[in-house]
Design a protein around this motif. Structure first.
Motif, mmCIF file in Angstrom:
data_model
loop_
_atom_site.group_PDB
_atom_site.id
_atom_site.type_symbol
_atom_site.label_atom_id
_atom_site.label_comp_id
_atom_site.label_asym_id
_atom_site.label_seq_id
_atom_site.Cartn_x
_atom_site.Cartn_y
_atom_site.Cartn_z
ATOM 1 N N TYR A 65 72.094 12.749 -1.129
ATOM 2 C CA TYR A 65 72.220 13.524 -2.364
ATOM 3 C C TYR A 65 72.464 12.556 -3.514
ATOM 4 O O TYR A 65 73.331 11.695 -3.422
ATOM 5 C CB TYR A 65 73.453 14.430 -2.332
ATOM 6 C CG TYR A 65 73.406 15.579 -1.365
ATOM 7 C CD1 TYR A 65 73.642 15.379 -0.017
ATOM 8 C CD2 TYR A 65 73.166 16.872 -1.806
ATOM 9 C CE1 TYR A 65 73.632 16.438 0.882
ATOM 10 C CE2 TYR A 65 73.161 17.946 -0.915
ATOM 11 C CZ TYR A 65 73.388 17.712 0.426
ATOM 12 O OH TYR A 65 73.387 18.753 1.305
ATOM 13 N N TYR A 66 71.721 12.703 -4.582
ATOM 14 C CA TYR A 66 72.062 11.970 -5.791
ATOM 15 C C TYR A 66 71.451 12.727 -6.956
ATOM 16 O O TYR A 66 70.622 13.613 -6.758
ATOM 17 C CB TYR A 66 71.537 10.519 -5.740
ATOM 18 C CG TYR A 66 70.078 10.428 -6.004
ATOM 19 C CD1 TYR A 66 69.166 10.767 -5.035
ATOM 20 C CD2 TYR A 66 69.614 10.043 -7.255
ATOM 21 C CE1 TYR A 66 67.820 10.739 -5.281
ATOM 22 C CE2 TYR A 66 68.267 10.009 -7.507
ATOM 23 C CZ TYR A 66 67.371 10.354 -6.522
ATOM 24 O OH TYR A 66 66.040 10.346 -6.776
ATOM 25 N N GLY A 67 71.851 12.385 -8.167
ATOM 26 C CA GLY A 67 71.216 13.042 -9.305
ATOM 27 C C GLY A 67 72.192 13.367 -10.410
ATOM 28 O O GLY A 67 73.268 12.767 -10.509
ATOM 29 N N HIS A 68 71.786 14.328 -11.218
ATOM 30 C CA HIS A 68 72.426 14.558 -12.503
ATOM 31 C C HIS A 68 73.331 15.792 -12.435
ATOM 32 O O HIS A 68 72.874 16.912 -12.650
ATOM 33 C CB HIS A 68 71.356 14.757 -13.573
ATOM 34 C CG HIS A 68 70.182 13.829 -13.385
ATOM 35 N ND1 HIS A 68 70.284 12.478 -13.608
ATOM 36 C CD2 HIS A 68 68.916 14.039 -12.974
ATOM 37 C CE1 HIS A 68 69.124 11.899 -13.352
ATOM 38 N NE2 HIS A 68 68.277 12.830 -12.954
ATOM 39 N N CYS A 69 74.625 15.574 -12.121
ATOM 40 C CA CYS A 69 75.523 16.735 -12.016
ATOM 41 C C CYS A 69 75.693 17.409 -13.371
ATOM 42 O O CYS A 69 75.962 18.597 -13.449
ATOM 43 C CB CYS A 69 76.906 16.389 -11.519
ATOM 44 S SG CYS A 69 77.139 14.853 -10.746
ATOM 45 N N SER A 70 75.539 16.642 -14.449
ATOM 46 C CA SER A 70 75.750 17.202 -15.788
ATOM 47 C C SER A 70 74.826 18.378 -16.058
ATOM 48 O O SER A 70 75.160 19.254 -16.845
ATOM 49 C CB SER A 70 75.506 16.120 -16.832
ATOM 50 O OG SER A 70 74.299 15.437 -16.539
#
Ligand code: FAD
Length: 526
Positions: free
Chosen positions: A444-449
């Motif tokens: 999992y990775y990416g833009h939590c915002s």
């Protein structure tokens, strides 16, 4: 425009290996200045993009200019061959593979035509690569706002096709927010300029008995007839990349046909030139890297960062961290990471002055401490400190893609979640349950915002259970109890590319074969 001689094509071209393909190739060679490649090798190369799908195209053309694009669309129409525009081919959901005539816009149509620093505008051909535009605009302290991880190979045409967005989308928005006007080729090979027009200008254009005229007549009518559905039916979540943007037709008291086609994945028009706006480059950047004991704990810390107007909040989970640790190029990572975190959150702050940026960083560090989020915060303030941090953060997907073992690969079939950030933690917990049930692991990775996570389960498609697991897992994630706001770009794009009455492309790629390779793009982004 090149005059297109009528081509006799009494029978439609079969989708694959058509006996009339040589005739189509010959007609294209007559009409286009750019190269035409129908050989097996070229077709094999263009049967892949960065997705898990593989479909051989009928052939490939490399237009030199808008006249060539129009000529290719006209010739393809004579043969009833679908047309598929392609830029860097870094799409993750199979958007640039299909049994179609592929128009590769990246080879020749790659000129930056004008940069206007005063008005903060750039006029570009579709094959311009984002980094090249940024290098040119950077001389005036400007850049293109949507900053994808693939900026060293993604083209403006592809970004418009995908409605791309990057790490800083919470600050700079998506591509749709930066498109001012598009020169396009329509499905009947006619040319049109799509831009914001006043009601009077709309009426003037609508009077023309052309396809462009009918677009200016019909689209406002459709939007008016479905006004309520458009107002209430479009997800409130703003980072959307799927679907036709009927919600963007009305703009500043006028009608904007350019933004309507952003994100239409080449199914409505072929873009031959774009006028885009530019944003000022941030003057100062500082970063915080929070260390967490679980992905859930990391997601829970997002709110504190958002409250301080962070320009980006990104997650890297333990799967990717482990991969990074094994690579020589990331060895500096071990010198900056504290302990053995299960997840990292990278928070970026911009400021006009160092003091402004640092005060946000101080505030976040204090808030995480007070609220018990994480056990350590790394501060990356100097350029050198940020370089190592950025190297890892930008390489998430590349690391995942490169971690394939034989035919067991991290596949993008639930890629690019579009989840309200408020529900992200719940989404991840429930999605992990689904994966566990199917004995799948994922990074999992990416833009939590902005609620956009890249989730790549490892699957072996050469095993009979591989594709079954993929299908079940995707079905469950769509149907099950995941937060109702969730959608994925992949799940919308891997279906059929519907032919459109307004479209340049009628690529009806109803079946997509899974490839056992992860595609032709160089996986260095993330
Ligand atoms: C490692 C990795 C990281 C990524 N990170 C991001 C990210 O941070 N943010 C993000 O949004 N995406 C990301 N992506 C997806 C992809 O890289 C971007 O969306 C990129 O902007 C696509 O550009 P491209 O030139 O490769 O487009 P392509 O893949 O070639 O095309 C994209 C779409 O646009 C259409 N198209 C292309 N040219 C035209 C044209 N001239 N006229 C009309 N339609 C056209 C195509 O038909 C297709 O539907 C990532 C992909 C990878 C592999």
């Amino acid at each position: 425009m090149t005059k297109t001689a009528p081509v006799s094509a009494s029978h439609p071209l079969p989708q694959r290996d058509g006996a009339r393909a040589p005739d189509l190739a010959a007609a294209l060679r007559r009409e286009l200045r750019g190269e035409v490649a129908f050989d097996d090798y070229s077709r094999h190369l263009f049967s892949r993009d960065a997705s898990m799908y593989s479909i051989e195209p009928i052939g490939v053309a490399f237009p030199r200019d808008a006249d060539d694009v129009a000529a290719a669309v006209a010739v393809a129409a004579e043969f009833e061959a679908p047309v598929l525009s392609r830029g860097g081919g870094t799409s993750l959901a199979g958007q640039t593979v299909g049994a179609a005539l592929v128009l590769d816009m990246s080879r020749h149509m790659d000129r930056i035509l004008e940069i206007d620093p005063e008005r903060r505008l750039a006029r570009v051909q579709p094959g311009v690569v984002q980094d090249d535009l940024n290098r040119a605009a950077g001389k005036a302290g400007l850049m293109f706002g949507a900053d994808t991880s693939t900026s060293n190979r993604a083209t403006l045409g592809g970004m418009i096709g995908n409605n791309s967005a990057g790490s800083h989308s919470v600050r700079f928005g998506m591509t749709v927010d930066h498109v001012e006007a598009l020169d396009v080729v329509l499905s009947d090979a006619s040319r049109a300029r799509l831009e914001t027009v006043s009601a009077d200008e709309l009426a003037r254009r609508a009077g023309a008995q052309t396809l462009e005229g009918s677009l200016h007549r019909e689209l406002p009518r459709i939007v008016e007839a479905h006004r309520e559905g458009i107002e209430t039916g479009f997800p409130k979540f703003w980072r959307q990349a799927g679907g036709y943007r009927l919600d963007r037709l009305l703009r500043d008291g006028g009608y904007d046909l350019a933004r309507l086609v952003v994100g239409s994945e080449g199914t409505l028009v072929a873009v031959t030139e774009a006028l885009v706006d530019l944003v000022p480059m941030p003057k100062v950047r500082v970063m915080a890297v929070g260390h967490f004991e679980s992905t859930q704990a990391a997601l829970a810390a997002t709110g504190d960062a958002m409250e301080r107007d962070a320009a980006a909040v990104e997650l890297l989970d333990h799967a990717i961290l482990e991969l990074a640790k094994q690579k020589r190029e990331f060895r500096e990572l071990s010198t900056i990471i504290e302990g053995d975190p299960n997840a990292l959150v990278f928070v970026t702050f911009f400021g006009d002055t160092e003091q402004e940026a640092l005060s946000a960083l101080d505030g976040l560090e204090a808030a995480w401490k007070t609220n018990g989020h994480g056990y350590h915060t790394l501060r990356a303030v100097s350029a050198a400190e940020q370089a190592a941090v950025l190297l890892v953060r930008k390489s998430g997907l590349g690391l995942l893609m490169a971690s394939s073992q034989g035919s067991r690969r991290p596949l993008a079939f639930v890629e690019d979640t579009a989840v309200d950030p408020a529900h992200l933690s719940e989404y991840v917990a429930k999605f992990t349950e689904i994966l566990d049930r199917h004995e799948l692991e994922a990074g999992y990775y990416g833009h939590c915002s902005v609620g956009c996570l890249h989730i790549r389960p490892f699957v072996d498609l050469t095993k009979p259970h591989g594709s079954r697991r993929c299908a079940r897992c995707r079905r469950r994630s769509v149907r099950s109890s995941l937060p109702s706001t969730a959608s994925t770009r992949a799940s919308t794009a891997t279906g059929s590319r519907a032919a459109s009455s307004t479209g340049a492309s009628s690529a009806t790629t109803s079946t997509r074969r899974c490839a056992t390779s992860s595609g032709c793009s160089t996986p260095t982004g993330g």
